[in-house]
Write a protein that holds these residues in place. Structure first.
Motif, mmCIF file in Angstrom:
data_model
loop_
_atom_site.group_PDB
_atom_site.id
_atom_site.type_symbol
_atom_site.label_atom_id
_atom_site.label_comp_id
_atom_site.label_asym_id
_atom_site.label_seq_id
_atom_site.Cartn_x
_atom_site.Cartn_y
_atom_site.Cartn_z
ATOM 1 N N GLN A 226 0.822 -1.207 0.000
ATOM 2 C CA GLN A 226 0.000 0.000 0.000
ATOM 3 C C GLN A 226 0.859 1.261 0.000
ATOM 4 O O GLN A 226 0.351 2.344 -0.252
ATOM 5 N N HIS A 227 2.166 1.109 0.313
ATOM 6 C CA HIS A 227 3.053 2.271 0.308
ATOM 7 C C HIS A 227 3.542 2.508 -1.115
ATOM 8 O O HIS A 227 4.615 2.066 -1.504
ATOM 9 N N ASN A 228 2.728 3.230 -1.864
ATOM 10 C CA ASN A 228 2.991 3.383 -3.302
ATOM 11 C C ASN A 228 4.353 4.000 -3.593
ATOM 12 O O ASN A 228 5.029 3.601 -4.535
ATOM 13 N N SER A 229 4.794 4.959 -2.754
ATOM 14 C CA SER A 229 6.058 5.626 -3.062
ATOM 15 C C SER A 229 7.233 4.660 -2.928
ATOM 16 O O SER A 229 8.158 4.692 -3.739
ATOM 17 N N HIS A 230 7.182 3.771 -1.924
ATOM 18 C CA HIS A 230 8.257 2.790 -1.772
ATOM 19 C C HIS A 230 8.298 1.843 -2.975
ATOM 20 O O HIS A 230 9.365 1.519 -3.492
ATOM 21 N N ILE A 231 7.117 1.405 -3.379
ATOM 22 C CA ILE A 231 7.038 0.464 -4.500
ATOM 23 C C ILE A 231 7.557 1.142 -5.773
ATOM 24 O O ILE A 231 8.323 0.543 -6.541
ATOM 25 N N LEU A 232 7.151 2.397 -5.974
ATOM 26 C CA LEU A 232 7.587 3.116 -7.175
ATOM 27 C C LEU A 232 9.104 3.278 -7.176
ATOM 28 O O LEU A 232 9.762 3.042 -8.191
ATOM 29 N N LEU A 233 9.657 3.643 -6.023
ATOM 30 C CA LEU A 233 11.109 3.817 -5.929
ATOM 31 C C LEU A 233 11.822 2.504 -6.245
ATOM 32 O O LEU A 233 12.761 2.462 -7.064
ATOM 33 N N ALA A 234 11.353 1.414 -5.635
ATOM 34 C CA ALA A 234 11.997 0.113 -5.867
ATOM 35 C C ALA A 234 11.851 -0.295 -7.330
ATOM 36 O O ALA A 234 12.788 -0.848 -7.926
ATOM 37 N N SER A 235 10.683 -0.010 -7.920
ATOM 38 C CA SER A 235 10.468 -0.367 -9.328
ATOM 39 C C SER A 235 11.396 0.433 -10.231
ATOM 40 O O SER A 235 11.931 -0.098 -11.214
ATOM 41 N N ALA A 236 11.589 1.702 -9.886
ATOM 42 C CA ALA A 236 12.495 2.537 -10.685
ATOM 43 C C ALA A 236 13.909 1.975 -10.606
ATOM 44 O O ALA A 236 14.611 1.873 -11.633
ATOM 45 N N VAL A 237 14.344 1.586 -9.407
ATOM 46 C CA VAL A 237 15.676 1.011 -9.246
ATOM 47 C C VAL A 237 15.792 -0.267 -10.081
ATOM 48 O O VAL A 237 16.777 -0.485 -10.793
ATOM 49 N N TRP A 238 14.744 -1.121 -10.003
ATOM 50 C CA TRP A 238 14.738 -2.358 -10.794
ATOM 51 C C TRP A 238 14.892 -2.040 -12.274
ATOM 52 O O TRP A 238 15.716 -2.651 -12.953
ATOM 53 N N TYR A 239 14.122 -1.056 -12.751
ATOM 54 C CA TYR A 239 14.181 -0.726 -14.171
ATOM 55 C C TYR A 239 15.572 -0.241 -14.548
ATOM 56 O O TYR A 239 16.144 -0.678 -15.546
ATOM 57 N N LEU A 240 16.129 0.648 -13.727
ATOM 58 C CA LEU A 240 17.450 1.217 -14.051
ATOM 59 C C LEU A 240 18.530 0.141 -14.021
ATOM 60 O O LEU A 240 19.419 0.114 -14.869
ATOM 61 N N ILE A 241 18.477 -0.751 -13.048
ATOM 62 C CA ILE A 241 19.536 -1.761 -12.947
ATOM 63 C C ILE A 241 19.462 -2.754 -14.098
ATOM 64 O O ILE A 241 20.484 -3.180 -14.632
ATOM 65 N N PHE A 242 18.236 -3.111 -14.518
ATOM 66 C CA PHE A 242 18.141 -4.146 -15.547
ATOM 67 C C PHE A 242 18.084 -3.593 -16.975
ATOM 68 O O PHE A 242 18.537 -4.248 -17.897
ATOM 69 N N TYR A 243 17.507 -2.398 -17.167
ATOM 70 C CA TYR A 243 17.239 -1.958 -18.529
ATOM 71 C C TYR A 243 17.872 -0.628 -18.906
ATOM 72 O O TYR A 243 17.593 -0.094 -19.970
ATOM 73 N N CYS A 244 18.696 -0.036 -18.022
ATOM 74 C CA CYS A 244 19.292 1.263 -18.331
ATOM 75 C C CYS A 244 20.184 1.133 -19.574
ATOM 76 O O CYS A 244 20.984 0.198 -19.673
ATOM 77 N N PRO A 245 20.074 2.075 -20.537
ATOM 78 C CA PRO A 245 20.918 1.997 -21.729
ATOM 79 C C PRO A 245 22.400 1.951 -21.345
ATOM 80 O O PRO A 245 22.822 2.641 -20.404
ATOM 81 N N LEU A 246 23.142 1.145 -22.046
ATOM 82 C CA LEU A 246 24.589 0.964 -21.831
ATOM 83 C C LEU A 246 24.906 0.372 -20.458
ATOM 84 O O LEU A 246 26.058 0.344 -20.035
ATOM 85 N N ASN A 247 23.837 -0.088 -19.763
ATOM 86 C CA ASN A 247 24.049 -0.674 -18.438
ATOM 87 C C ASN A 247 24.698 0.328 -17.475
ATOM 88 O O ASN A 247 25.427 -0.051 -16.555
ATOM 89 N N LEU A 248 24.431 1.633 -17.719
ATOM 90 C CA LEU A 248 25.131 2.700 -17.024
ATOM 91 C C LEU A 248 24.902 2.680 -15.519
ATOM 92 O O LEU A 248 25.846 2.762 -14.726
ATOM 93 N N PHE A 249 23.626 2.575 -15.140
ATOM 94 C CA PHE A 249 23.289 2.628 -13.726
ATOM 95 C C PHE A 249 23.942 1.477 -12.969
ATOM 96 O O PHE A 249 24.524 1.665 -11.895
ATOM 97 N N TYR A 250 23.862 0.275 -13.555
ATOM 98 C CA TYR A 250 24.477 -0.893 -12.935
ATOM 99 C C TYR A 250 25.962 -0.666 -12.713
ATOM 100 O O TYR A 250 26.497 -0.946 -11.638
ATOM 101 N N LYS A 251 26.633 -0.142 -13.751
ATOM 102 C CA LYS A 251 28.080 0.066 -13.641
ATOM 103 C C LYS A 251 28.412 1.054 -12.532
ATOM 104 O O LYS A 251 29.402 0.884 -11.811
ATOM 105 N N CYS A 252 27.588 2.099 -12.409
ATOM 106 C CA CYS A 252 27.825 3.091 -11.347
ATOM 107 C C CYS A 252 27.702 2.446 -9.971
ATOM 108 O O CYS A 252 28.595 2.576 -9.134
ATOM 109 N N VAL A 253 26.579 1.765 -9.718
ATOM 110 C CA VAL A 253 26.336 1.293 -8.355
ATOM 111 C C VAL A 253 27.178 0.063 -8.024
ATOM 112 O O VAL A 253 27.406 -0.233 -6.855
ATOM 113 N N ALA A 254 27.633 -0.668 -9.040
ATOM 114 C CA ALA A 254 28.482 -1.825 -8.769
ATOM 115 C C ALA A 254 29.949 -1.432 -8.650
ATOM 116 O O ALA A 254 30.791 -2.265 -8.316
#
Lengths: 290, 290, 290
Positions: free
Chosen positions: C82-110
């Motif tokens: 029911q905490h929509n903002s938490h879910i949205l934040l986690a979903s955004a992170v999921w999207y960036l880690i798996f589908y960010c162009p050039l895998n940029l986000f993954y490379k930064c956080v890893a």
């Protein structure tokens, strides 16, 4: 005069059905349950490698029926774990059976005459659990006859119904069989018992609940003691079941009997359930694992 | 005058959305669901060997959506089993489909024209379930949009989402696939339907609920009837999905199509789901098992 | 004067234990959790093939602890959704880690220095979750010490405890091991933490809760940062545990150490858990899968 009243047989079922289960009967229940856990192949290795997993399995063996019934009625599955004394007693039994020096405790309780007494006491608890489960469900769903049967059934069968997942906890996975596909005697008897207690609760059965508890306890205790003494797994229901299943569901006559023989003929069959392994074989395995 | 009012098309969606589902529509739902259970390889053997397991599977097929939705909302999973008449009706259907002499009932309901009508009626129930699930969740969590989607989704998809565990009950274990990894058309449509009904409930969609129910029912019934008649499993969403997934998730274009072809090319692939087996093949298997 | 009060060390534990977790700390938690998901072999393929399954796994990684704790206490498992903002934040992170162009986000956080900071922040959240879980259970079951430990434990361990079923969602099934049989460091630490917080809640521990939170957070953050920096999975508890298990449960001395070596010696052992794979190996696999 009080002594006479107690001796009065007319009162006996009532007194028997009100008798407290903690600690003597519950202790017997825990001992026999965890004994069966130790018979399971691989459980001794797990107890050495991961005491937490072994303890969790022991808790499932002892309190699986409460966990399942709580899940069925939508309560917290670990609700029963608030009874600290029960948990402590069961944990002590688990410790003694698995880690007692010289395996002394295990040898005592697995000694046949002792075990027969414990098995009989365990069935007293089982019957009471079925009756309590049906009563509890009746309280929540006044006309939910099926719910009453299900809750009574899971209260009587306990961990057997989730044995696939209990095994998974120990790293064992046998998807080709389960307790519903191949019902053992206690599971079947729990189902029939749950149906009887539901009929009684719905007042379709012209007996009092305490009488039913007494009669069902006597039947269960006698059956299990005889079966344990004979190392047998034949069910007293086999003949009737075979005919009823033949008439209603077109099952081949004497099917379950034959299945057993086939299983015995194919020694490496992965379909063998723990109930099809004779107790002797299980004990031998448990001893070897020491 | 009353007849005229009923004929009035403006009122029709409202009347349609208030129409009782029991017993006609529910009966169709149970028949089609248990028919699909009989198509599953091995289910006939299970019905002979263990009627209890077969009956439990049939109940999961008929009431899986209620069980799942109750679990999701923290209620008793067997809450719906208090409706004795529904359970009795579903049990009668189960008995007739599996044990009717000469397999007469099965032959009647599996006869294509009859089946098409039943399939259409089933979709009416599915749509109503999705709408009811979303509404129920909205009642419990006023701003929990995701919860509304999830509850509507499980109400629409039912047993498909727990098919791994339903199969386990029958002694079958296929971990390499599941309904989330390889969504079939009804599961996908339930997801989209749940999203639509959630948007409607949150008043982001400028249509009344009864209109949405009517339109979605028509879409689902038409699609499923056409697919059943053609023995096809292609989804009407395939093209749009393929493009959206390509743009958003970098999936290869036409991916799901290709996957299907690969699976068809590898006949012994263990990855084949029940949805990838054509209905014809499933029927033949079911017949052979008789 | 306010600044001085904040700097006052006596007040620091209290302020630290009241500090809000959303969004900075929660964000770090989501990033590290979904990073671990991406390290899992096969998860990148799943994200291409079935975004819904991938998203569900990501949600289990981020909110598994809430789901499990809600199940344990008999609430709706999706209550936290029911905490929509938490879910949205986690979903955004999921999207960036798996589908960010050039895998940029993954490379930064890893990137190791960034990752070390994120790992430290994640442990802050973990400790707070354990404390909150114990407190919540204490509220529901005043004397249910075991329930308090269990709820704190699942709040700290999260998805690890249901990793078998999370893997099943991705079509992977490894029944021969699980997190209870082979506990990783965070799971073990969560168990010990839950015991400590339960003792504190029951007032057997002569420290304030905020001090305990501060000390435990420091211990967890330091340990995890050191372990991540060294790509090590040795546990700081190993020596004590080895002796305690030897004395109490007769486990062979240095058992877990040896087990690790054996697993390393048998490269194709199916018993290898994700925790036994070095992070380096996992990263390499994740990169190859790109």
């Amino acid at each position: 005069m009080d002594v006479l009243a107690v001796l009065n047989l007319g009162e006996f079922p009532h007194i028997f059905s009100k008798m407290g289960m903690f600690p003597v009967f519950d202790l017997a229940y825990y001992i026999v349950s965890i004994l069966y856990l130790k018979y399971e192949p691989g459980s001794v290795e797990v107890s050495r490698k991961s005491p937490v997993a072994s303890w969790l399995c022991a808790m499932l063996y002892c309190f699986g029926s409460y966990i399942l019934a709580d899940i069925m009625l939508g309560s917290s599955p670990i609700d029963y774990f608030q009874h600290n004394s029960h948990i402590l007693l069961a944990s002590a039994v688990w410790y003694l059976i698995f880690y007692c020096p010289l395996n002394l405790f295990y040898k005592c309780v697995a000694f046949l005459p002792v075990k027969l007494v414990l098995v009989a006491l365990k069935e007293v608890v089982r019957t009471r659990k079925i009756a309590a489960g049906v009563h509890h469900a009746h309280h929540a769903y006044h006309h939910g006859f099926l719910i009453m049967v299900i809750v009574g059934y899971v209260k009587g069968s306990g961990v057997a119904l989730i044995s696939n997942f209990e095994q998974l906890l120990r790293g064992v996975w046998r998807p080709d069989t389960n307790e519903i596909l191949n019902m053992s005697f206690p599971t079947k008897a729990s189902l029939y018992g749950a149906i009887l207690f539901t009929l009684q609760e719905a007042q379709y059965l012209p007996v009092s609940k305490s009488t039913l508890i007494l009669v069902f306890t006597l039947f269960m205790a006698t059956s299990k003691v005889v079966m344990t003494a004979r190392h047998s797994h034949g069910s007293p229901f086999a003949l009737i079941e075979s005919w009823v299943c033949h008439l209603l569901f077109g099952s081949p006559l004497g099917g379950s009997e034959e299945d057993h023989h086939h299983a015995a003929a194919a020694p490496s069959s992965p379909l063998k359930t723990k109930e099809e392994l004779s107790e002797g074989a299980r004990k031998r395995k448990a001893k070897k694992a020491e």
